[in-house]
Write a protein that holds these residues in place. Structure first.
Motif, short mmCIF file in Angstrom:
data_model
loop_
_atom_site.label_atom_id
_atom_site.label_comp_id
_atom_site.label_asym_id
_atom_site.label_seq_id
_atom_site.Cartn_x
_atom_site.Cartn_y
_atom_site.Cartn_z
N ARG A 287 0.85 -1.18 0.00
CA ARG A 287 0.00 0.00 0.00
C ARG A 287 0.90 1.24 0.00
N LEU A 288 0.55 2.19 -0.85
CA LEU A 288 1.30 3.43 -0.93
C LEU A 288 0.67 4.47 -0.01
N ALA A 289 1.47 5.45 0.38
CA ALA A 289 0.94 6.53 1.21
C ALA A 289 -0.16 7.27 0.46
N ASP A 290 -1.20 7.62 1.17
CA ASP A 290 -2.31 8.42 0.61
C ASP A 290 -3.05 7.70 -0.51
N SER A 291 -3.05 6.37 -0.48
CA SER A 291 -3.80 5.61 -1.49
C SER A 291 -4.53 4.46 -0.82
N PRO A 292 -5.82 4.29 -1.10
CA PRO A 292 -6.55 3.14 -0.56
C PRO A 292 -6.34 1.87 -1.36
N VAL A 293 -5.70 2.00 -2.53
CA VAL A 293 -5.54 0.87 -3.44
C VAL A 293 -4.34 0.03 -3.04
N ARG A 294 -4.46 -1.29 -3.16
CA ARG A 294 -3.33 -2.18 -2.91
C ARG A 294 -2.74 -2.64 -4.24
N PHE A 295 -1.41 -2.68 -4.28
CA PHE A 295 -0.70 -2.96 -5.51
C PHE A 295 0.15 -4.22 -5.36
N VAL A 296 0.33 -4.92 -6.48
CA VAL A 296 1.17 -6.12 -6.54
C VAL A 296 2.53 -5.73 -7.10
N ALA A 297 3.59 -5.99 -6.32
CA ALA A 297 4.95 -5.63 -6.72
C ALA A 297 5.81 -6.87 -6.81
N ASP A 298 6.48 -7.06 -7.93
CA ASP A 298 7.37 -8.20 -8.14
C ASP A 298 8.74 -7.87 -7.58
N ALA A 299 9.12 -8.54 -6.48
CA ALA A 299 10.41 -8.28 -5.85
C ALA A 299 11.55 -9.07 -6.47
N ALA A 300 11.27 -9.99 -7.38
CA ALA A 300 12.32 -10.82 -7.97
C ALA A 300 13.42 -9.99 -8.63
N PRO A 301 13.10 -8.87 -9.32
CA PRO A 301 14.18 -8.09 -9.95
C PRO A 301 15.13 -7.42 -8.96
N LEU A 302 14.82 -7.44 -7.66
CA LEU A 302 15.76 -6.88 -6.68
C LEU A 302 16.94 -7.80 -6.43
N LYS A 303 16.81 -9.06 -6.78
CA LYS A 303 17.89 -10.02 -6.53
C LYS A 303 19.12 -9.66 -7.34
N GLY A 304 20.25 -9.53 -6.67
CA GLY A 304 21.49 -9.14 -7.33
C GLY A 304 21.66 -7.64 -7.46
N LYS A 305 20.77 -6.86 -6.85
CA LYS A 305 20.85 -5.41 -6.91
C LYS A 305 21.44 -4.85 -5.60
N LEU A 306 22.18 -3.77 -5.71
CA LEU A 306 22.60 -3.01 -4.55
C LEU A 306 21.50 -2.02 -4.20
N LEU A 307 21.11 -2.00 -2.92
CA LEU A 307 20.06 -1.11 -2.45
C LEU A 307 20.66 -0.12 -1.46
N ARG A 308 20.12 1.10 -1.47
CA ARG A 308 20.49 2.11 -0.48
C ARG A 308 19.23 2.45 0.31
N PRO A 309 19.14 2.01 1.57
CA PRO A 309 17.96 2.30 2.38
C PRO A 309 17.77 3.80 2.56
N GLY A 310 16.50 4.21 2.64
CA GLY A 310 16.19 5.61 2.82
C GLY A 310 14.72 5.81 3.11
N HIS A 311 14.24 7.01 2.89
CA HIS A 311 12.85 7.36 3.19
C HIS A 311 12.08 7.67 1.91
N GLN A 312 12.41 6.96 0.84
CA GLN A 312 11.69 7.16 -0.41
C GLN A 312 10.21 6.79 -0.23
N ALA A 313 9.36 7.39 -1.06
CA ALA A 313 7.93 7.06 -1.06
C ALA A 313 7.45 7.03 -2.50
N THR A 314 6.90 5.90 -2.91
CA THR A 314 6.35 5.79 -4.26
C THR A 314 5.08 6.62 -4.36
N ALA A 315 5.00 7.45 -5.40
CA ALA A 315 3.82 8.30 -5.59
C ALA A 315 2.63 7.46 -6.00
N ALA A 316 1.50 7.74 -5.39
CA ALA A 316 0.27 7.01 -5.73
C ALA A 316 -0.30 7.56 -7.04
#
Length: 324
Positions: A287-316
């Motif tokens: 669920r994104l901030a300010d959105s009642p809709v639930r979304f399906v996200a494929d996490a498989a493409p994250l495998k083998g990626k470098l991530l930098r943790p932070g406070h990002q927010a996906t726009a609804a």
């Protein structure tokens, strides 16, 4: 990542994908610091994730297998780009598990992997949200986890074989004679959960399809002597409790593709931030901030990626919630 998580904001971590426990429990986003130290994030419902995906695809190291109960994941000593799947060339050459899926034909495997393959293995038939099915195998201790990792919406065990060689011969025979494949693309699994087809209609949907395929496979296996000791079994797999909200939303047709990437449903580039509500295989219900809709996200493409943790927010996006 969670503000209270093990990875400080601004650090870089290498993602190994979504990992599942051996039995019912909470999956984790498997992360490693540059020196290989685990920094996993539990994906319990309500977990807030925020991160940026850095460019490139990186080697995940290699696995050593000492016995059926002892294995170790070793980080890439060179922190090299991936060249073959999720590994660089030297790590692929060092990986004991690379012999696993060809051992029944080649007979080549190091001693630890031979011991692993000497234990009982299960043969299963799994069906996914978009109606595709596959036949697959699982070692006895990882029987439940293997299907949890796959992200099936319905699955049944059809045979118990004495060892890994026998079960892979059965798997190949089922594919050759019945035409049931051995792989389903992760993107297709996620797309099926965002836009379900055939669910609850005419043929009974994926659950009924899985029951029919499993019946066919059992009938075929009962008619063949095989090339090793095995028993035909009838056992249904139970999906994880943490997957229930996603499966319910999918059945009610109340999911949409994740909007944060040009290829809907994928997380492989850019910045992302959302709250996790459920997990099925490598797929997240978010669920994104300010959105009642639930979304399906494929996490498989994250495998083998470098991530930098932070406070990002996906726009609804401006979308209307799906109705029945």
């Amino acid at each position: 990542m969670p503000a209270e998580g093990p990875v400080p904001e601004g650090a870089q971590v290498l993602c190994h994908g979504v990992s599942w426990p051996d039995s019912e429990g909470i999956p984790r986003l498997a992360l490693r610091t540059p020196d290989g130290t685990p920094a996993d994030v539990p994906l319990a419902p309500g977990t807030r994730l925020g991160f940026a995906v850095l460019p490139g695809n990186w080697c995940l190291g290699h696995t050593t297998v000492a016995s059926r109960t002892e294995r170790a994941s070793m980080p890439c000593p060179d922190r090299a780009p991936a060249a073959r799947g999720h590994q660089c060339g030297p790590c692929f050459a060092r990986d004991d598990t690379r012999h696993m899926h060809d051992f029944h034909r080649s007979g080549i495997a190091p001693p630890g992997l031979r011991d692993y393959l000497a234990q009982e293995h299960w043969l299963y038939v799994a069906t996914f949200a978009h109606g595709a099915s596959k036949v697959g195998t699982a070692a006895a201790p990882g029987k439940w986890r293997r299907l949890a990792e796959q992200g099936a919406v319905a699955a049944r065990y059809v045979a118990l074989a004495a060892d890994g060689r026998t079960v892979r011969l059965l798997e190949d025979a089922v594919t050759a004679r019945l035409g049931i494949g051995q792989a389903v693309r992760s993107a297709a699994k996620a797309a099926g959960l965002a836009a379900p087809v055939g669910n609850g209609e005419g043929d009974g949907g994926p659950a009924a399809l899985n029951a029919r395929l499993a019946h066919r496979v059992r009938g075929f296996l009962r008619g063949t002597a095989g090339e090793g000791p095995f028993a035909v079994v009838e056992e249904e797999w139970a999906p994880p409790a943490v997957s229930a909200p996603l499966l319910r939303a999918w059945r009610e047709r109340r999911t949409q593709p994740y909007p944060g990437h040009p290829q809907a449903g994928r997380l492989g580039e850019g910045g992302h931030g959302f709250t996790v509500e459920a997990v099925l295989g490598q797929v997240l219900l978010v669920r994104l901030a300010d959105s009642p809709v639930r979304f399906v996200a494929d996490a498989a493409p994250l495998k083998g990626k470098l991530l930098r943790p932070g406070h990002q927010a996906t726009a609804a996006p401006a979308v209307q919630e799906l109705l029945f």
